[in-house]
Scaffold this motif. Structure first.
Motif, mmCIF file in Angstrom:
data_model
loop_
_atom_site.group_PDB
_atom_site.id
_atom_site.type_symbol
_atom_site.label_atom_id
_atom_site.label_comp_id
_atom_site.label_asym_id
_atom_site.label_seq_id
_atom_site.Cartn_x
_atom_site.Cartn_y
_atom_site.Cartn_z
ATOM 1 N N VAL A 10 -13.092 2.142 8.901
ATOM 2 C CA VAL A 10 -13.582 3.433 9.382
ATOM 3 C C VAL A 10 -15.043 3.564 8.955
ATOM 4 N N VAL A 57 -8.594 9.668 8.809
ATOM 5 C CA VAL A 57 -7.968 8.603 8.027
ATOM 6 C C VAL A 57 -6.451 8.773 7.973
ATOM 7 N N ARG A 58 -5.991 10.003 7.787
ATOM 8 C CA ARG A 58 -4.548 10.249 7.676
ATOM 9 C C ARG A 58 -3.800 9.877 8.953
ATOM 10 N N VAL A 64 -6.764 1.437 5.145
ATOM 11 C CA VAL A 64 -8.108 1.735 5.645
ATOM 12 C C VAL A 64 -9.148 1.267 4.631
ATOM 13 N N LEU A 66 -12.919 2.309 3.988
ATOM 14 C CA LEU A 66 -13.782 3.424 4.374
ATOM 15 C C LEU A 66 -15.227 3.070 4.038
ATOM 16 N N GLU A 82 -7.666 9.814 0.112
ATOM 17 C CA GLU A 82 -6.473 9.678 0.953
ATOM 18 C C GLU A 82 -5.696 8.422 0.554
ATOM 19 N N VAL A 85 -6.398 4.810 1.935
ATOM 20 C CA VAL A 85 -7.713 4.185 1.722
ATOM 21 C C VAL A 85 -7.588 3.178 0.584
#
Length: 241
Positions: A10, A57-58, A64, A66, A82, A85
């Motif tokens: 992301v 993200v959720r 993920v 980030l 989160e 992540v």
């Protein structure tokens, strides 16, 4: 690594920019079989922007990585708590401590060339009689300060298509610091005229990040995309057991 266990990358852009600042990085990541999401950050407040990125993200199924450029580093510092992540990557970015604001971190160090090139413009806030303040960069000064080693034609487009940052974002204190619990990687742009490189170094060292330095302007993703892609790949590999 299998597609199912590969993290989604992301990409969070910074102030005075949008997701197109990753236009030279995204194709290379996709060609490597990585899933990529590059959301449009509202650039209204650190708290609100972080909540928005956290909501993105959720909704991603799986792990993920980030990535945050510049002000986007402050955003991922908060949104990165989160659960899915697995790593944070800072590109010419702000790594805030919990309870610290952008203004406080920058205030520890001498101003960069950006400070004298900022333009302040009122904008209406729905439901309020008091306008907000948008912060942008003088169009004529933008290329030299942000993108000295980027194609001049590209820099000229970026200068006139800025996404301003609301002044509120400089004052919000970070309610969390995800680097305390997540593996973190920091890239310093050592020829940065937008953020004092010592601000980047200080934040990364304080967080105990894996750090590299690139002789680059602030827009390292456009100036040195191969180095940025390799750095992101290092973070991705760190998350795969």
């Amino acid at each position: 690594m299998s597609r199912s266990e590969t993290p989604t990358v992301v990409l969070v852009h910074g102030a005075f920019a949008d997701a197109s600042s990753y236009s030279s990085v995204i194709p290379a990541l996709l060609n490597r079989g990585l899933k990529v999401v590059a959301p449009a950050v509202p650039n209204r407040s650190l708290i609100g922007d972080s909540a928005y990125v956290a909501s993105v993200v959720r909704q991603i199924d799986g792990p993920v990585v980030l990535v945050g450029h510049s002000y986007g580093g402050a955003v991922i510092t908060v949104a990165g708590v989160e659960e899915n992540v697995k790593a944070l990557v800072y590109l010419s970015g702000y790594a805030l401590e919990e309870g610290e604001s952008l203004g406080e971190l920058q205030g520890r160090f001498p101003d960069s060339d950006l400070a004298a090139a900022l333009v302040y413009t009122p904008f209406p806030i729905e439901g309020s009689d008091t306008p907000g303040t948008d912060v942008s960069v003088d169009v004529e000064k933008f290329p030299a300060i942000f993108a000295a080693d980027v194609d001049p034609e590209v820099a000229a487009v970026l200068a006139v298509s800025q996404r301003p940052l609301a002044a509120q974002a400089f004052a919000d204190a970070a309610p969390a610091a995800a680097w305390k619990t997540k593996p973190s990687f920091g890239l310093v742009s050592s020829s940065d005229h937008t953020i004092n490189p010592d601000v980047e170094r200080f934040g990364y060292q304080r967080a105990g990040m894996t750090t590299i330095e690139v002789d680059s302007s602030h827009l390292v993703m456009l100036a040195h995309p191969k180095k940025v892609v390799a750095f992101i790949e290092e973070a991705v590999k760190s998350t795969v057991k």
